[in-house]
Enzyme design. Structure first.
Site, PDB file in Angstrom:
ATOM      1  N   LYS A  15       7.934  -9.302 -31.169  1.00  0.00           N
ATOM      2  CA  LYS A  15       9.168  -8.556 -31.480  1.00  0.00           C
ATOM      3  C   LYS A  15       9.725  -8.931 -32.858  1.00  0.00           C
ATOM      4  O   LYS A  15      10.073  -8.065 -33.640  1.00  0.00           O
ATOM      5  CB  LYS A  15      10.256  -8.820 -30.420  1.00  0.00           C
ATOM      6  CG  LYS A  15       9.906  -8.378 -29.024  1.00  0.00           C
ATOM      7  CD  LYS A  15      11.104  -8.507 -28.092  1.00  0.00           C
ATOM      8  CE  LYS A  15      11.623  -9.921 -27.941  1.00  0.00           C
ATOM      9  NZ  LYS A  15      10.681 -10.868 -27.302  1.00  0.00           N
ATOM     10  N   ARG A  90      18.789  -8.967 -22.687  1.00  0.00           N
ATOM     11  CA  ARG A  90      17.786  -9.711 -21.926  1.00  0.00           C
ATOM     12  C   ARG A  90      18.119  -9.750 -20.443  1.00  0.00           C
ATOM     13  O   ARG A  90      17.379 -10.320 -19.658  1.00  0.00           O
ATOM     14  CB  ARG A  90      17.745 -11.147 -22.440  1.00  0.00           C
ATOM     15  CG  ARG A  90      16.526 -11.498 -23.285  1.00  0.00           C
ATOM     16  CD  ARG A  90      16.778 -12.927 -23.741  1.00  0.00           C
ATOM     17  NE  ARG A  90      15.636 -13.671 -24.161  1.00  0.00           N
ATOM     18  CZ  ARG A  90      15.276 -13.821 -25.437  1.00  0.00           C
ATOM     19  NH1 ARG A  90      15.878 -13.176 -26.389  1.00  0.00           N
ATOM     20  NH2 ARG A  90      14.282 -14.629 -25.734  1.00  0.00           N
ATOM     21  N   ARG A 129       2.245 -20.838 -32.106  1.00  0.00           N
ATOM     22  CA  ARG A 129       3.466 -20.786 -32.918  1.00  0.00           C
ATOM     23  C   ARG A 129       4.141 -22.163 -32.940  1.00  0.00           C
ATOM     24  O   ARG A 129       4.710 -22.572 -33.960  1.00  0.00           O
ATOM     25  CB  ARG A 129       4.428 -19.736 -32.337  1.00  0.00           C
ATOM     26  CG  ARG A 129       5.663 -19.531 -33.186  1.00  0.00           C
ATOM     27  CD  ARG A 129       6.444 -18.317 -32.761  1.00  0.00           C
ATOM     28  NE  ARG A 129       7.278 -18.568 -31.606  1.00  0.00           N
ATOM     29  CZ  ARG A 129       7.978 -17.631 -30.966  1.00  0.00           C
ATOM     30  NH1 ARG A 129       7.923 -16.369 -31.358  1.00  0.00           N
ATOM     31  NH2 ARG A 129       8.725 -17.928 -29.934  1.00  0.00           N
ATOM     32  N   ARG A 135       8.956 -24.783 -33.689  1.00  0.00           N
ATOM     33  CA  ARG A 135      10.196 -24.424 -32.992  1.00  0.00           C
ATOM     34  C   ARG A 135      10.341 -25.319 -31.782  1.00  0.00           C
ATOM     35  O   ARG A 135       9.417 -25.433 -30.973  1.00  0.00           O
ATOM     36  CB  ARG A 135      10.112 -22.956 -32.542  1.00  0.00           C
ATOM     37  CG  ARG A 135      11.160 -22.096 -33.194  1.00  0.00           C
ATOM     38  CD  ARG A 135      10.985 -20.678 -32.798  1.00  0.00           C
ATOM     39  NE  ARG A 135      11.459 -20.424 -31.444  1.00  0.00           N
ATOM     40  CZ  ARG A 135      11.690 -19.208 -30.978  1.00  0.00           C
ATOM     41  NH1 ARG A 135      11.482 -18.163 -31.754  1.00  0.00           N
ATOM     42  NH2 ARG A 135      12.117 -19.028 -29.753  1.00  0.00           N
ATOM     43  N   ARG A 146      10.783 -20.040 -20.067  1.00  0.00           N
ATOM     44  CA  ARG A 146      11.132 -18.781 -20.739  1.00  0.00           C
ATOM     45  C   ARG A 146      10.374 -17.614 -20.125  1.00  0.00           C
ATOM     46  O   ARG A 146      10.899 -16.505 -20.015  1.00  0.00           O
ATOM     47  CB  ARG A 146      10.873 -18.899 -22.248  1.00  0.00           C
ATOM     48  CG  ARG A 146      12.016 -19.622 -22.931  1.00  0.00           C
ATOM     49  CD  ARG A 146      11.612 -20.296 -24.206  1.00  0.00           C
ATOM     50  NE  ARG A 146      11.225 -19.362 -25.236  1.00  0.00           N
ATOM     51  CZ  ARG A 146      10.330 -19.636 -26.194  1.00  0.00           C
ATOM     52  NH1 ARG A 146       9.713 -20.797 -26.211  1.00  0.00           N
ATOM     53  NH2 ARG A 146      10.068 -18.747 -27.099  1.00  0.00           N
TER      54      ARG A 146
END
Ligand code: AMP
Length: 195
Positions: A15, A90, A129, A135, A146
């Site tokens: 996204k 969300r 990632r 992150r 998540r």
């Protein structure tokens, strides 16, 4: 009329990558709640401190806080022609709040592209990632939370928007360029109708 695009997809579906590209091409700002929270976190604001406790666990920041932040962002001058919403809504309650909010601005959602990627591929991408971007919420345990949060709280939005005739499914397991082309196609089809 303003164009509001809601990008849906699980964490790792692409996204953010796509929203940035669409922002440059369409001239509509990317409004990414995750980025807004991270910005607040970096600047050590009260909102950032509150959000951190949830983000570190991979849980959702409470709706009231998130909706207030989005209202504030969408009220800014650069959003007069609309926005590309990335990571919001969300939950069903956020989706209802967004509908109300856009009514205040005399607008409505134009299209909801859903970037679909298989679960196994998502986990692979998020772990990669984590290595590249570092992150803090891209560790294995948080990723699992998540994903669960996405399944339980965000997936119901697919039906919500499908019933409204706004959902367009995009195959997220293609090259970044091919996904972008499909998204542009879906958005431009709608823009032709509303403008
Ligand atoms: P993201 O960058 O979209 O993956 O978001 C990172 C984290 O920010 C999420 O795991 C949540 O803790 C928080 N967050 C982002 N968007 C929302 C939202 N719409 N509602 C609640 N929490 C959010």
């Amino acid at each position: 009329m303003a164009i509001y695009v809601v990008l849906l997809g699980a964490p790792g579906a692409g996204k953010g990558t796509q929203a940035k590209r669409l922002q440059a091409i369409l001239g509509l700002p990317q409004v990414a709640t995750g980025d807004l929270f991270r910005h607040n976190l970096k600047n050590e604001t009260e909102l950032g401190k509150l959000a951190k406790t949830y983000m570190d666990r991979g849980e959702l920041v409470p709706d009231e806080v998130t909706v207030a932040m989005v209202r504030d962002r969408l009220s800014q001058e650069d959003c007069v022609n609309g926005a590309i919403l990335d990571g919001f809504p969300r939950t069903l309650s956020q989706a209802a709040a967004l509908d109300d909010l856009l009514k205040e601005f005399n607008g409505e959602i134009s299209v909801v592209p859903y970037i679909h990627v298989e679960q196994e591929e998502l986990v692979k991408r998020l772990l990669k990632r984590a290595e590249i971007e570092g992150r803090s919420d891209d560790n294995e345990e948080t990723i699992r939370t998540r994903m669960r949060v996405y399944e339980e709280q965000t997936r119901p939005l697919l039906d919500y928007y499908r019933e409204k005739g706004l959902l367009v499914q995009i195959n997220g397991q293609q090259s970044i360029e091919a996904v972008q082309a499909d998204l542009l196609n879906a958005i431009r089809n709608i823009m032709k109708k509303v403008q």
